[in-house]
Structures are given as C-alpha cells and as structure tokens.
Design an enzyme around this catalytic site. Sequence first.
Site, PDB file in Angstrom:
ATOM      1  CG  ASP A 183     -61.112 -42.192 -15.867  1.00 58.93           C
ATOM      2  OD1 ASP A 183     -61.021 -42.324 -17.107  1.00 58.93           O
ATOM      3  OD2 ASP A 183     -61.888 -41.389 -15.334  1.00 58.93           O
ATOM      4  CD  GLU A 197     -67.389 -38.121 -26.356  1.00 58.97           C
ATOM      5  OE1 GLU A 197     -68.042 -37.069 -26.533  1.00 58.97           O
ATOM      6  OE2 GLU A 197     -67.015 -38.512 -25.232  1.00 58.97           O
TER       7      GLU A 197
HETATM    8  C1  UGA Z   1     -65.881 -38.137 -20.422  1.00 59.12           C
HETATM    9  C2  UGA Z   1     -65.290 -38.880 -21.611  1.00 59.12           C
HETATM   10  O1  UGA Z   1     -65.172 -40.271 -21.300  1.00 59.12           O
HETATM   11  C3  UGA Z   1     -63.941 -38.267 -21.934  1.00 59.12           C
HETATM   12  O2  UGA Z   1     -63.320 -39.006 -22.962  1.00 59.12           O
HETATM   13  C4  UGA Z   1     -64.140 -36.822 -22.326  1.00 59.12           C
HETATM   14  O3  UGA Z   1     -62.893 -36.220 -22.559  1.00 59.12           O
HETATM   15  C5  UGA Z   1     -64.813 -36.086 -21.188  1.00 59.12           C
HETATM   16  O4  UGA Z   1     -66.011 -36.747 -20.744  1.00 59.12           O
HETATM   17  C6  UGA Z   1     -65.164 -34.682 -21.681  1.00 59.12           C
HETATM   18  O5  UGA Z   1     -66.327 -34.450 -22.007  1.00 59.12           O
HETATM   19  O6  UGA Z   1     -64.256 -33.880 -21.806  1.00 59.12           O
HETATM   20  P1  UGA Z   1     -64.829 -38.071 -17.898  1.00 59.12           P
HETATM   21  O7  UGA Z   1     -64.740 -39.334 -17.118  1.00 59.12           O
HETATM   22  O8  UGA Z   1     -65.855 -37.084 -17.487  1.00 59.12           O
HETATM   23  O9  UGA Z   1     -64.958 -38.445 -19.419  1.00 59.12           O
HETATM   24  O10 UGA Z   1     -63.385 -37.339 -18.023  1.00 59.12           O
HETATM   25  P2  UGA Z   1     -61.996 -37.669 -17.312  1.00 59.12           P
HETATM   26  O11 UGA Z   1     -61.807 -39.138 -17.196  1.00 59.12           O
HETATM   27  O12 UGA Z   1     -61.873 -36.840 -16.101  1.00 59.12           O
HETATM   28  O13 UGA Z   1     -60.968 -37.094 -18.392  1.00 59.12           O
HETATM   29  C7  UGA Z   1     -60.801 -37.666 -19.666  1.00 59.12           C
HETATM   30  C8  UGA Z   1     -59.311 -37.852 -19.942  1.00 59.12           C
HETATM   31  O14 UGA Z   1     -58.658 -36.600 -19.893  1.00 59.12           O
HETATM   32  C9  UGA Z   1     -58.630 -38.763 -18.925  1.00 59.12           C
HETATM   33  O15 UGA Z   1     -57.735 -39.627 -19.571  1.00 59.12           O
HETATM   34  C10 UGA Z   1     -57.901 -37.802 -18.002  1.00 59.12           C
HETATM   35  O16 UGA Z   1     -56.713 -38.326 -17.445  1.00 59.12           O
HETATM   36  C11 UGA Z   1     -57.601 -36.622 -18.946  1.00 59.12           C
HETATM   37  N1  UGA Z   1     -57.547 -35.323 -18.229  1.00 59.12           N
HETATM   38  C12 UGA Z   1     -58.546 -34.942 -17.390  1.00 59.12           C
HETATM   39  C13 UGA Z   1     -56.464 -34.485 -18.427  1.00 59.12           C
HETATM   40  O17 UGA Z   1     -55.540 -34.825 -19.178  1.00 59.12           O
HETATM   41  N2  UGA Z   1     -56.412 -33.288 -17.755  1.00 59.12           N
HETATM   42  C14 UGA Z   1     -57.398 -32.888 -16.898  1.00 59.12           C
HETATM   43  O18 UGA Z   1     -57.270 -31.782 -16.314  1.00 59.12           O
HETATM   44  C15 UGA Z   1     -58.481 -33.744 -16.716  1.00 59.12           C
HETATM   45 MN    MN Z   2     -63.155 -40.733 -16.860  1.00 56.42          MN
END
Ligand code: UGA
Ligand code: MN
Length: 322
Positions: free
Chosen positions: A191, A278
């Site tokens: 995203d 990270e």
């Molecule tokens: C922030 C960081 O930018 C992420 O890299 C990190 O994994 C996350 O916090 C964390 O602390 O876990 P954020 O925007 O809050 O990111 O997270 P998302 O964009 O919702 O998810 C990160 C990635 O995991 C995305 O590529 C999303 O597609 C994936 N994701 C999310 C899944 O594969 N499964 C889920 O149930 C939710």
């Molecule tokens: Mn995100």
Amino acid sequence: MESLTGFDMRFRRKFMFLVCFSVLFSFFAIWKLHEIHIDLKDIQCNKIVEQNRDLLETSHKELTLVERLYKENINKSLPTIYAITPTYYRYVQKAELTRLSQTLRLVSNLHWIIVEDSEVKTDLVTNLLNESHLVFTHLAAKTPPFEKLKAKDPRWKRHRGIEQRNAGLNWLRENLVLKGDKGIVYFMDDDNTYSVKLFEEMRKIKKVGIWPVGLVGGFNAEAPIVDRLTGKVTGYQSGWKPNRTFAIDMAGFGISLDLILSNPNAEFSYKMAKGCQESEFLSFFITKEDLEPLADNCTKVYVWHTRTETPKIAANIPGLEV
Ligand code: UGA
Ligand code: MN
C-alpha cells in the site's frame, strides 16, 4: 490557316469534355477498386487471425518473454532487487497491486516475490501477475487466525506480514546461492507509494542501506540523522520511539542478498516488540554505525507510507471483479 467552323468548335468542346470525364471516371474507378481490395484484404486478414488465434497468442507470449530476457540481458550488470510483498484480500487489494505492479514495470532487474496471506494462491493475484510483464515468484503463507488483526482492532495490536516475509526469505534461501547470486532484498508493502528513484539508490547497497520514509511515525517523515563529516548514521528523527536501535519503517532499508543468505536464522517473529519488527530484524545483520545512508545522505524522501481508506461498500455488483 483555315478558321474553325461553329460545328468544329462544338465538336472540339464535347471531345475535351469527354476526355476529362473519362480521366476523372477512371481515377474514381481505380480508387473504388482499391478500397474494395483493402476491404477484402481486411476480411481475409481477420479470417487468418481468427483461424490462428491460439498460435498468435502463444507467439505474443513468446515475444513478451524474449523482450523481457533481452531487457534483463542489457541490464545484467545491475544487481537484482528482490522485492518481497505481503498482500491480503480486501476491497482495495486489486487497486493497490495494480498501482504497485505498474510502478515496478519502470524498474529494471527486479524480481517481485509476492506472498499472499491465504492458504492458496487466489485467481485475482494470479491473473494480475500473469498480465504484469514482471519477473515474479508467487507464494502463499497464511497468518495464523489468532495472530490476525480483527476488523475493530487498532493496527498496532498485531504484527502484519510476518508469515509472508518469512516465506519470501525462505524462498530466497532455498533458491539462490551465496556468492553466486547478487542482489538486494527489499520489503515492499502493497500500500505504500514508491518513487523509481528509490530503486536506483538501492543498487548502491553493499550491506544495509537506509533512507527516510515519508508520512510515518507521527512526523512528516521518519529519517536517519547523518553526521556530515563521517557520513555515519548517529540517530533518528521520528515521532515514535526515536531511540529504537533502528528507528525506521520497513520501507526505509534494503539488505544485500549476501547478508540474507549468510544469516539463515534471521527472520521475523510474533515475539518481536510491537512496532519494532524493523529494528529487531536489522539487529541480526548490522550495527547503526555500519549503515549506509542513501537518498542524498538521507535528505530526500523517495518512499511514502501511504494508506488507503477502507471504502464503505453497501453491496457487490454480481460478476464484477473490482
Ligand atoms: C507498518 C509497516 O509499514 C509494516 O511494514 C509493518 O508490517 C506493520 O506496520 C507492522 O508493524 O506490522 P502498516 O501500514 O501499519 O505498516 O501495515 P499494513 O500496510 O496494513 O501491512 C503491512 C503488509 O502486510 C502489507 O503489505 C499488507 O498487505 C500485509 N498484510 C496486512 C497481510 O499480509 N495480512 C494482513 O492481515 C494485514
Ligand atoms: Mn501500510
């Protein structure tokens, strides 16, 4: 000279008229015949296309492959960027992946490792990848239900992307060889917004490169502080826990493939402190002093932690994939 009679004059005019008319008519006839010929050719062409559709589709695929291999060959000297992207089904998934895959088309020598948070690979992602013109590996690794964020939960409550990034790392370790394959590993959420400039920066990485990430951590960006004299990272500007060993978002660093392959135990874990994936992951490889600051000594933002609003959907139109 004998003068022309009235009859001769009339005859001459009629004759001239007839000649002009015939010439014009001939031009017109030739033009019409040409058009008919083109139409016939079109019809024949369409017939040939119809009769050989399978063959043409195959040769189109072959041509795309040749084009891809050719491009890869010219850019052989560039290190490959292995971008690992976790992704999961929600209404905006196809839109996010379309945007991301089209950014990646602008990047040479990139291998996209896309890992679905699902038991099996879905048709939606499979089709998108097949049409993407990218070099990719498609995997699936499901987040265990008890680790999955619920719709009403605040985002920080659970780690996201753990299972998927580890599946990507395993793939690299099982399929590439230390010292043989050269490249950079980048964790690329589905995203965010990425400038093509970022990928140029990444290719300079020797061990671990670091750069600012816009729109994250409570400030307008999260950015390493670089000592101008030594060129070393001395700290971080962040609105959230700036004292973490590596206070940077997942989008803010790239690691050499050599380091990933020579540290097979380095992986993500649910045991990591919340919001510290990270920092804890980077600690497997390096100390702050050895980080390589990129993007003009960390003064430029080439990636943004954007988030897409969850749309309010009242109903689904049957048969329409969005
Ligand atoms: C922030 C960081 O930018 C992420 O890299 C990190 O994994 C996350 O916090 C964390 O602390 O876990 P954020 O925007 O809050 O990111 O997270 P998302 O964009 O919702 O998810 C990160 C990635 O995991 C995305 O590529 C999303 O597609 C994936 N994701 C999310 C899944 O594969 N499964 C889920 O149930 C939710
Ligand atoms: Mn995100």
